[in-house]
Design a protein around this motif. Structure first.
Motif, PDB file in Angstrom:
ATOM      1  N   GLY A 292      37.388  39.815  31.517  1.00 32.01           N
ATOM      2  CA  GLY A 292      37.602  39.595  32.776  1.00 32.01           C
ATOM      3  C   GLY A 292      38.536  40.373  33.210  1.00 32.01           C
ATOM      4  O   GLY A 292      39.810  41.502  31.957  1.00 32.01           O
ATOM      5  N   CYS A 293      40.059  40.295  34.399  1.00 29.95           N
ATOM      6  CA  CYS A 293      40.213  40.364  35.113  1.00 29.95           C
ATOM      7  C   CYS A 293      41.501  39.739  35.746  1.00 29.95           C
ATOM      8  O   CYS A 293      41.261  38.959  35.992  1.00 29.95           O
ATOM      9  CB  CYS A 293      40.517  41.613  36.072  1.00 29.95           C
ATOM     10  SG  CYS A 293      39.559  43.255  35.930  1.00 29.95           S
ATOM     11  N   GLY A 294      42.944  40.494  34.977  1.00 32.01           N
ATOM     12  CA  GLY A 294      43.843  38.784  36.369  1.00 32.01           C
ATOM     13  C   GLY A 294      43.776  37.393  35.082  1.00 32.01           C
ATOM     14  O   GLY A 294      43.381  37.918  34.378  1.00 32.01           O
ATOM     15  N   THR A 295      43.533  36.751  36.443  1.00 30.89           N
ATOM     16  CA  THR A 295      43.256  35.502  36.361  1.00 30.89           C
ATOM     17  C   THR A 295      41.946  35.281  35.619  1.00 30.89           C
ATOM     18  O   THR A 295      42.024  34.739  34.456  1.00 30.89           O
ATOM     19  CB  THR A 295      43.140  34.311  37.715  1.00 30.89           C
ATOM     20  OG1 THR A 295      44.553  35.112  38.222  1.00 30.89           O
ATOM     21  CG2 THR A 295      42.808  33.268  37.102  1.00 30.89           C
ATOM     22  N   ALA A 296      40.746  35.933  36.013  1.00 29.02           N
ATOM     23  CA  ALA A 296      39.619  35.653  35.040  1.00 29.02           C
ATOM     24  C   ALA A 296      40.099  35.717  33.294  1.00 29.02           C
ATOM     25  O   ALA A 296      39.407  35.506  33.339  1.00 29.02           O
ATOM     26  CB  ALA A 296      38.840  36.495  35.761  1.00 29.02           C
ATOM     27  N   ALA A 338      30.886  37.924  30.884  1.00 31.32           N
ATOM     28  CA  ALA A 338      32.346  38.008  32.324  1.00 31.32           C
ATOM     29  C   ALA A 338      32.419  37.350  32.638  1.00 31.32           C
ATOM     30  O   ALA A 338      31.840  36.720  33.856  1.00 31.32           O
ATOM     31  CB  ALA A 338      31.066  39.797  32.324  1.00 31.32           C
ATOM     32  N   ILE A 339      34.013  37.271  32.941  1.00 28.72           N
ATOM     33  CA  ILE A 339      33.914  36.012  34.348  1.00 28.72           C
ATOM     34  C   ILE A 339      34.292  36.819  35.131  1.00 28.72           C
ATOM     35  O   ILE A 339      35.624  37.475  35.488  1.00 28.72           O
ATOM     36  CB  ILE A 339      34.892  35.533  33.643  1.00 28.72           C
ATOM     37  CG1 ILE A 339      35.030  34.596  32.073  1.00 28.72           C
ATOM     38  CG2 ILE A 339      35.988  33.972  34.377  1.00 28.72           C
ATOM     39  CD1 ILE A 339      35.677  33.763  31.778  1.00 28.72           C
ATOM     40  N   SER A 340      34.214  36.303  36.485  1.00 24.57           N
ATOM     41  CA  SER A 340      34.616  37.128  37.983  1.00 24.57           C
ATOM     42  C   SER A 340      34.589  35.934  38.529  1.00 24.57           C
ATOM     43  O   SER A 340      33.362  35.809  39.524  1.00 24.57           O
ATOM     44  CB  SER A 340      34.500  38.359  38.155  1.00 24.57           C
ATOM     45  OG  SER A 340      33.792  39.316  39.388  1.00 24.57           O
ATOM     46  N   GLN A 341      35.152  35.666  39.848  1.00 19.05           N
ATOM     47  CA  GLN A 341      35.160  34.824  41.080  1.00 19.05           C
ATOM     48  C   GLN A 341      34.041  36.274  41.612  1.00 19.05           C
ATOM     49  O   GLN A 341      33.037  35.410  42.177  1.00 19.05           O
ATOM     50  CB  GLN A 341      36.411  34.630  41.545  1.00 19.05           C
ATOM     51  CG  GLN A 341      36.685  33.567  42.704  1.00 19.05           C
ATOM     52  CD  GLN A 341      36.446  34.683  43.853  1.00 19.05           C
ATOM     53  OE1 GLN A 341      35.459  34.045  44.507  1.00 19.05           O
ATOM     54  NE2 GLN A 341      36.739  35.328  44.999  1.00 19.05           N
ATOM     55  N   SER A 342      34.875  36.901  42.331  1.00 19.05           N
ATOM     56  CA  SER A 342      34.348  37.379  43.289  1.00 19.05           C
ATOM     57  C   SER A 342      32.347  37.869  43.133  1.00 19.05           C
ATOM     58  O   SER A 342      32.324  38.262  43.883  1.00 19.05           O
ATOM     59  CB  SER A 342      34.945  39.022  43.803  1.00 19.05           C
ATOM     60  OG  SER A 342      35.277  39.778  42.542  1.00 19.05           O
ATOM     61  N   GLY A 343      32.650  38.740  41.299  1.00 16.95           N
ATOM     62  CA  GLY A 343      31.353  39.163  41.422  1.00 16.95           C
ATOM     63  C   GLY A 343      31.311  40.761  41.581  1.00 16.95           C
ATOM     64  O   GLY A 343      29.664  41.308  40.804  1.00 16.95           O
ATOM     65  N   VAL A 391      43.859  35.160  48.010  1.00 14.21           N
ATOM     66  CA  VAL A 391      44.062  36.439  47.555  1.00 14.21           C
ATOM     67  C   VAL A 391      44.389  35.802  45.871  1.00 14.21           C
ATOM     68  O   VAL A 391      43.789  35.851  44.410  1.00 14.21           O
ATOM     69  CB  VAL A 391      45.421  37.233  47.809  1.00 14.21           C
ATOM     70  CG1 VAL A 391      45.659  38.366  46.503  1.00 14.21           C
ATOM     71  CG2 VAL A 391      45.037  38.174  48.750  1.00 14.21           C
ATOM     72  N   ALA A 392      45.682  34.636  45.723  1.00 17.14           N
ATOM     73  CA  ALA A 392      45.914  33.896  44.526  1.00 17.14           C
ATOM     74  C   ALA A 392      44.915  33.217  44.075  1.00 17.14           C
ATOM     75  O   ALA A 392      44.364  32.212  44.916  1.00 17.14           O
ATOM     76  CB  ALA A 392      46.871  33.561  44.855  1.00 17.14           C
ATOM     77  N   SER A 393      44.464  33.351  42.920  1.00 14.60           N
ATOM     78  CA  SER A 393      43.216  32.885  41.917  1.00 14.60           C
ATOM     79  C   SER A 393      43.537  31.324  41.903  1.00 14.60           C
ATOM     80  O   SER A 393      44.178  31.195  40.722  1.00 14.60           O
ATOM     81  CB  SER A 393      42.546  33.395  41.432  1.00 14.60           C
ATOM     82  OG  SER A 393      41.256  32.512  40.942  1.00 14.60           O
ATOM     83  N   THR A 394      43.267  30.299  42.467  1.00 13.81           N
ATOM     84  CA  THR A 394      42.934  29.203  42.210  1.00 13.81           C
ATOM     85  C   THR A 394      42.600  27.866  41.819  1.00 13.81           C
ATOM     86  O   THR A 394      41.545  27.439  40.384  1.00 13.81           O
ATOM     87  CB  THR A 394      44.092  28.172  42.666  1.00 13.81           C
ATOM     88  OG1 THR A 394      43.583  28.058  43.986  1.00 13.81           O
ATOM     89  CG2 THR A 394      45.941  28.712  43.284  1.00 13.81           C
ATOM     90  N   GLN A 474      54.419  35.681  40.022  1.00 13.35           N
ATOM     91  CA  GLN A 474      55.105  36.439  40.994  1.00 13.35           C
ATOM     92  C   GLN A 474      53.937  37.065  41.281  1.00 13.35           C
ATOM     93  O   GLN A 474      54.562  37.635  42.540  1.00 13.35           O
ATOM     94  CB  GLN A 474      54.325  37.488  39.585  1.00 13.35           C
ATOM     95  CG  GLN A 474      54.561  37.477  38.051  1.00 13.35           C
ATOM     96  CD  GLN A 474      54.069  38.203  36.918  1.00 13.35           C
ATOM     97  OE1 GLN A 474      53.682  38.994  36.949  1.00 13.35           O
ATOM     98  NE2 GLN A 474      54.377  38.172  35.426  1.00 13.35           N
ATOM     99  N   GLU A 475      53.028  36.578  41.798  1.00 16.30           N
ATOM    100  CA  GLU A 475      52.132  37.327  43.038  1.00 16.30           C
ATOM    101  C   GLU A 475      52.265  37.256  44.025  1.00 16.30           C
ATOM    102  O   GLU A 475      52.496  37.498  45.335  1.00 16.30           O
ATOM    103  CB  GLU A 475      50.388  37.501  42.817  1.00 16.30           C
ATOM    104  CG  GLU A 475      49.516  35.716  42.811  1.00 16.30           C
ATOM    105  CD  GLU A 475      48.332  36.411  42.520  1.00 16.30           C
ATOM    106  OE1 GLU A 475      47.896  36.897  43.013  1.00 16.30           O
ATOM    107  OE2 GLU A 475      48.102  34.847  41.679  1.00 16.30           O
ATOM    108  N   VAL A 476      52.571  35.582  44.861  1.00 18.57           N
ATOM    109  CA  VAL A 476      52.581  34.990  45.774  1.00 18.57           C
ATOM    110  C   VAL A 476      54.744  34.551  45.594  1.00 18.57           C
ATOM    111  O   VAL A 476      55.374  35.013  47.321  1.00 18.57           O
ATOM    112  CB  VAL A 476      52.338  33.944  45.532  1.00 18.57           C
ATOM    113  CG1 VAL A 476      50.587  34.135  45.955  1.00 18.57           C
ATOM    114  CG2 VAL A 476      52.793  32.216  44.944  1.00 18.57           C
TER     115      VAL A 476
HETATM  116  C1  F6R Z   1      45.358  36.968  40.524  1.00 23.36           C
HETATM  117  C2  F6R Z   1      43.782  36.369  40.790  1.00 23.36           C
HETATM  118  C3  F6R Z   1      43.505  37.749  40.405  1.00 23.36           C
HETATM  119  C4  F6R Z   1      41.502  37.958  39.976  1.00 23.36           C
HETATM  120  C5  F6R Z   1      41.295  39.848  39.661  1.00 23.36           C
HETATM  121  C6  F6R Z   1      40.191  39.150  39.092  1.00 23.36           C
HETATM  122  O1  F6R Z   1      45.030  35.415  41.628  1.00 23.36           O
HETATM  123  O2  F6R Z   1      43.428  36.730  42.068  1.00 23.36           O
HETATM  124  O3  F6R Z   1      44.309  37.976  38.885  1.00 23.36           O
HETATM  125  O4  F6R Z   1      41.425  36.599  38.654  1.00 23.36           O
HETATM  126  O5  F6R Z   1      41.661  40.863  40.136  1.00 23.36           O
HETATM  127  O6  F6R Z   1      38.869  39.107  40.116  1.00 23.36           O
HETATM  128  P1  F6R Z   1      37.689  38.127  40.340  1.00 23.36           P
HETATM  129  O7  F6R Z   1      37.870  37.434  39.406  1.00 23.36           O
HETATM  130  O8  F6R Z   1      36.955  38.136  41.406  1.00 23.36           O
HETATM  131  O9  F6R Z   1      36.936  39.706  39.374  1.00 23.36           O
END
Ligand code: F6R
Length: 591
Positions: A292-296, A338-343, A391-394, A474-476
């Protein structure tokens, strides 16, 4: 990352496009623009600044088709010239685009060589001039869009409008594009569904290598390669227009933090047979990679701890953008999760493509059920968190963690225990997102908002949660925040601790980990650090105690919630809009 919207067959199309863009603001807020057919040319209004504040001039034409864009700058600075839509010299053709055209430098110099004049620094503009050439050669708009796409390298989606033709054409190759089907021959194209949720819930997910043609009451999808028509499956969205609004909250971020009262329970409510089937795949895989990226990615790293501690199963974790280093280890019997909020995250999609190319199995954990990542996977689990617009994933993060925890329990043959654990944990979330608790955490934010550094430590699965906490802060709030494994501080970073430096201590429920992290906290306190304990029990070491209910193995998930609240209030204290962190956008569809 950049939002595109197009409306066809509806009065006031320009205004509907603008309203749709406002619902996609989380994808970019550097500049915006709308285009619609005018007298002898496309009429375009574009400005730098936030789409939420955008107003179309009264004189702007309101026809029955329009295109629009909200930008997160990739090529070229934030200027009115670089805002979309882009156009050719005569303004007969206008284009909005999401993604990157990797060979745009070569294409631009080739086009300049043939006399084309460029008005912007963007990669997008080559599309307008290529379209013009193909149309001048006698091609239809559909054929010209096909030829144009075939000249471009990279991942992208774009929509083309020609001032003299009552039609729209859109191409998808790598960036998201969804077609909404209205009741009366009206149709919508957008990077994400909130753009048109007020008009229709009936959609077609456009796949890579497809081209959409909208003309009068004809809505057709074709193969980009052959232009043969493609039969699409209609899907009804399960989100409502209300899901895409802030409701009574000041920001999406706090709304989504509050929603965790429900979302963790919804994520827990997975189909048992499906979870067991996927657990079997995980158990039999030879080489499992959580990516995954970032939070994921931090969620994935916590998953590594869950599988190790609960299922005694070793899995590897990788940042998706670094995954190419591990491609050589992929085998047909490997599994990638694969972990992704948006996919729709480009690096995650690339990792999946690599896995698919060698026949590895792909499981995804997504929030967007019809997303690219979900559709590329052999198995996909939907976290059911509802639209995440801040934008910040919670809420997506805690739901992803919930699903991973369930999978770890299922791999250990104890799914029922995992489910009970998470049902109980979900019922405790109310203790963390009620006005009294939130006010208490906001008070701590007020006291530390002027600090230059904040450190966060954790042990076990709370270590990745410390890393995630740092991202949130950091991000907010733009305060320098760093997360560490508790034991690591004394190997270097402890030199940064000064009298009063805030240090959040994410305390585990595991007795040994608890003892060790408190001893690490003591080392920081001895150097004058301000210890903010996030813990179910108070300790004399804490200068501040943020009380989190005892939740057993689900404790890292609950520990995250007060840090999300703290980050939100740090942003407010420092005068920033937490929904629109600088330089960022949601859904990172470029590499
Ligand atoms: C941080 C944040 C990002 C996402 C990253 C992956 O708060 O939201 O780090 O987690 O860009 O995005 P997805 O989960 O959509 O693949």
């Amino acid at each position: 990352m950049c939002g595109i919207v197009a409306v066809f067959g509806k009065e006031n199309a320009s205004q509907i496009v603008l309203d749709g863009l406002k619902n996609l603001e989380y994808r970019g807020y550097d500049s915006w623009g709308v285009g619609t057919p005018g007298e002898g040319k496309v009429e375009i209004e574009k400005q730098i600044g936030k789409i939420s504040e955008a107003i179309l001039p009264d004189s702007f034409p309101q026809k029955t088709l329009a295109i629009g864009h909200t930008r997160w700058a990739t090529h070229g600075g934030v200027t009115p010239e670089n805002a979309h839509p882009h156009f050719n010299e005569e303004k007969q053709i206008a284009v909005v685009h999401n993604g990157i055209i990797e060979n745009f430098v070569e294409l631009r110099s080739e086009l300049r060589g043939r006399g084309h004049v460029f008005f912007s620094d963007t990669d997008t503009e080559v599309l307008c001039h290529l379209m013009e050439e193909y149309i001048d050669d006698g091609k239809t708009l559909l054929e010209a869009a096909q030829c144009t796409a075939n000249r471009c390298e990279g991942r992208f989606a774009f929509v083309v409008l020609h001032y003299g033709e009552n039609c729209l054409v859109a191409v998808r190759r790598g960036s998201p594009l969804i077609l909404g089907i209205g009741e009366n021959g009206d149709a919508y194209l957008a990077s994400d569904t909130p753009a048109f949720i007020n008009h229709t819930q009936k959609i077609h997910y456009i796949d890579d290598g497809e081209i959409v043609y909208l003309e009068d009451s004809k809505i057709t999808v074709h193969s980009l390669e052959t232009l043969e028509p493609i039969e699409k499956r209609e899907v009804t969205l399960d989100i409502t227009p209300e899901d895409a609004t802030k409701g009574s909250h000041a920001h999406f971020m706090i709304k989504e933090i509050y929603e965790q009262k429900d979302t963790i329970a919804r994520a827990t409510n997975q189909d048992s047979q499906e979870i067991e089937k996927i657990a079997e795949e995980i158990s039999k895989a030879r080489g499992t990679f959580l990516i995954g990226c970032g939070t994921a990615h931090k969620v994935a790293a916590a998953g590594e701890y869950f599988f190790s501690m609960i299922a005694k199963k070793h899995v590897n974790t990788a940042v998706a953008s670094e995954f190419p280093i591990f491609h050589d280890f992929l085998r047909p019997e490997s599994l990638i999760i694969a972990i992704s909020q948006s996919g729709e995250t480009a690096d995650v999609i690339e990792a999946i493509e690599a896995a698919r190319s060698v026949g590895s199995t792909v499981l995804s954990i997504v929030n967007s059920a019809g997303s690219t990542v979900a559709r590329m996977s052999d198995f996909s689990l939907h976290i059911k968190a509802g639209p995440e617009k801040a934008v910040a994933s919670t809420k997506a993060a805690t739901s992803q963690l919930t699903v991973l925890l369930l999978l770890a329990y299922a791999c250990a043959g104890k799914l029922d225990d995992g489910r009970k654990l998470m049902v109980d944990a979900a019922s405790l979330v109310n203790d963390l997102v009620n006005p009294r608790f939130v006010e208490f955490v906001a008070g701590i934010a007020k006291e530390i908002a002027d600090q230059n550094n904040i450190f966060i430590i954790g042990k076990g699965a709370n270590f990745p949660m410390a890393l995630e906490s740092a991202i949130k802060i950091q991000e907010v709030s733009y305060i320098h925040a760093e997360g560490f494994a508790g034991g690591e501080l004394k190997h270097g970073p402890i030199a940064m601790i000064e009298p009063g430096t805030p240090c959040l201590v994410l305390v585990s429920s595991n007795e040994l980990q608890k003892k060790e992290i408190l001893s690490n906290a003591m080392e920081i306190k001895a150097r004058g650090g301000r210890i903010i304990g996030v813990s179910s029990e108070n300790s004399e070491i804490f200068d501040d105690w943020i009380r989190v209910p005892e939740a057993g193995a689900a404790n890292p998930i609950l520990n995250l919630i007060p840090v999300q609240v703290l980050s939100y209030y740090l942003a407010l204290e420092r005068g920033f809009n937490p929904d629109m962190p600088r330089n960022l956008a949601k859904s990172v569809t470029v590499k």
